[in-house]
Scaffold this active site. Structure first.
Site, short mmCIF file in Angstrom:
data_model
loop_
_atom_site.label_atom_id
_atom_site.label_comp_id
_atom_site.label_asym_id
_atom_site.label_seq_id
_atom_site.Cartn_x
_atom_site.Cartn_y
_atom_site.Cartn_z
N LYS A 59 -4.43 -21.73 17.54
CA LYS A 59 -3.05 -22.03 17.94
C LYS A 59 -2.33 -20.77 18.42
CE LYS A 59 -0.89 -20.24 14.17
NZ LYS A 59 0.33 -19.40 14.08
N ARG A 75 5.70 -14.88 17.53
CA ARG A 75 5.33 -13.63 18.19
C ARG A 75 4.37 -13.88 19.35
NH1 ARG A 75 5.25 -12.11 12.62
NH2 ARG A 75 2.98 -12.29 12.50
N ARG A 130 0.82 -1.21 0.00
CA ARG A 130 0.00 0.00 0.00
C ARG A 130 0.86 1.27 0.00
NH1 ARG A 130 -5.14 0.08 1.55
NH2 ARG A 130 -4.87 -1.91 2.63
N THR A 188 4.16 -22.89 16.74
CA THR A 188 3.91 -21.58 17.34
C THR A 188 4.07 -21.61 18.85
OG1 THR A 188 2.31 -21.25 15.56
CG2 THR A 188 2.30 -19.65 17.31
N VAL A 212 2.32 -7.76 14.26
CA VAL A 212 1.01 -8.16 14.76
C VAL A 212 1.13 -9.54 15.41
CG1 VAL A 212 -1.34 -8.78 14.11
CG2 VAL A 212 -0.23 -6.81 13.03
#
Length: 334
Positions: free
Chosen positions: A190, A254, A33, A247, A278
């Site tokens: 998850k 994260r 973008r 994860t 995020v």
């Protein structure tokens, strides 16, 4: 290869897939973008913010012209990959014409509506070819060409096969599934469970606790998925057990990082500010729990994570609440 491939979103995951695909396509188009970001990537031939050590192949082309990217990948030979966060998925899908086949990468439930990606797509473009590309995958490893396996899920089997043709390579193996609901529930839940495992590891509760959380978390995930119409066996695959293990245990996660830092006493606002990326589990945890409660599905680990994120329980108190629950038979629903 003949697929005209456009990837919308130049975050870590969208960029990694674009790099991977460009290694065996004549041309891949990556849209961002921000015109300044595109100019920087064109100059450096890398995504300096997210993947600075993964140079772009010559076949990777960049644009900030949305109409150009969509036009490039319209029609039967085209494929659009949406690499935005879940919050932007609905807007992206609404912007696409019905003759543009689309797969999305985001994992989570839409805040406010509680919808998964396939439910959003069914509401916004029911006549179009839609699906999800998911599985245990850290963007950094995919960008570097390290071995990875994904699953392309759609009720349109030809679309899933098209994803295989677009991405399958000597370093990226793509399986197909006709259960997008199951694949998406796995990908969403998850993240929440990885926060729980990070908390346990941050509190130094040991490997036994980690194994228990992963196993019982998988049971929670499966219960919710089946209640939503998914197949139970999907959760033993890449997007269920596979993505959960990665994860919940991988240091590049994260969501796991959020749990580790919560256990250290750091406030959530500071964690997210420092993270710079995020962490979908933070934003979808409450929505996962709301959806489960509306269906009468018990998800005690998810409930504990939500209480910690809302600052209603400390990490240690949440663990105590879980360990103090009444004993049950392992196969019981509650």
């Amino acid at each position: 290869m003949g697929t005209r491939l456009a990837i919308l979103g130049a975050g870590a995951w969208g960029t990694a897939l674009a790099i991977s695909a460009a290694r065996h396509h004549r041309e891949v188009l990556l849209w961002a973008r921000d015109a300044a970001q595109v100019a920087d990537m064109q100059a450096t031939r890398c995504n300096a913010r997210y993947l600075p050590d993964a140079p772009f192949p010559e076949a990777l082309r960049l644009t900030h012209d949305f109409a150009e990217a969509v036009a490039y990948a319209r029609g039967p030979e085209g494929l659009i990959i949406i690499g935005t966060p879940m919050a932007a998925l609905g807007g992206m899908l609404q912007s696409l014409p019905d003759d543009a086949a689309a797969l999305w990468l985001c994992k989570g439930f839409e805040k406010g509506t509680g919808r998964l990606g396939n439910e959003i797509a069914q509401a916004l473009r029911p006549q179009a070819r839609n699906g999800v590309l998911s599985g245990p995958s850290f963007a950094h490893e995919v960008a570097l060409g390290q071995p990875t396996a994904l699953v392309a899920a759609s009720t349109d089997t030809a679309l899933a096969e098209q994803a295989v043709a677009a991405f399958h390579s000597d370093s990226l193996r793509v399986y197909t599934s006709t259960d997008p609901m199951g694949v998406e529930v796995g990908g969403a839940v998850k993240n929440v469970l990885a926060i729980a495992t990070g908390i346990a590891d941050g509190l130094s509760l040991g490997l036994n606790a980690r194994a228990a959380l992963i196993t019982r978390g998988l049971a929670e995930m499966t219960r919710l998925g089946v209640a939503l119409g998914a197949r139970a066996d999907t959760f033993m695959g890449l997007s269920g057990l596979g993505d959960l293990v990665l994860t919940a245990t991988g240091n590049l996660s994260r969501n796991r990082t959020v749990g580790l830092q919560l256990a250290s006493g750091k406030k959530l606002t500071q964690i997210l500010q420092d993270l710079g990326h995020v962490a979908e589990g933070v934003y979808s945890a409450a929505t996962v729990l709301q959806r489960a409660q509306s269906l009468g599905v018990s998800m005690p680990i998810t409930e504990a994570v939500v209480a910690v994120l809302d600052d209603r329980l400390s990490p240690a108190q949440a663990v105590g609440a879980l360990m103090g629950r009444e004993a049950k038979a392992e196969g019981s629903a509650f």
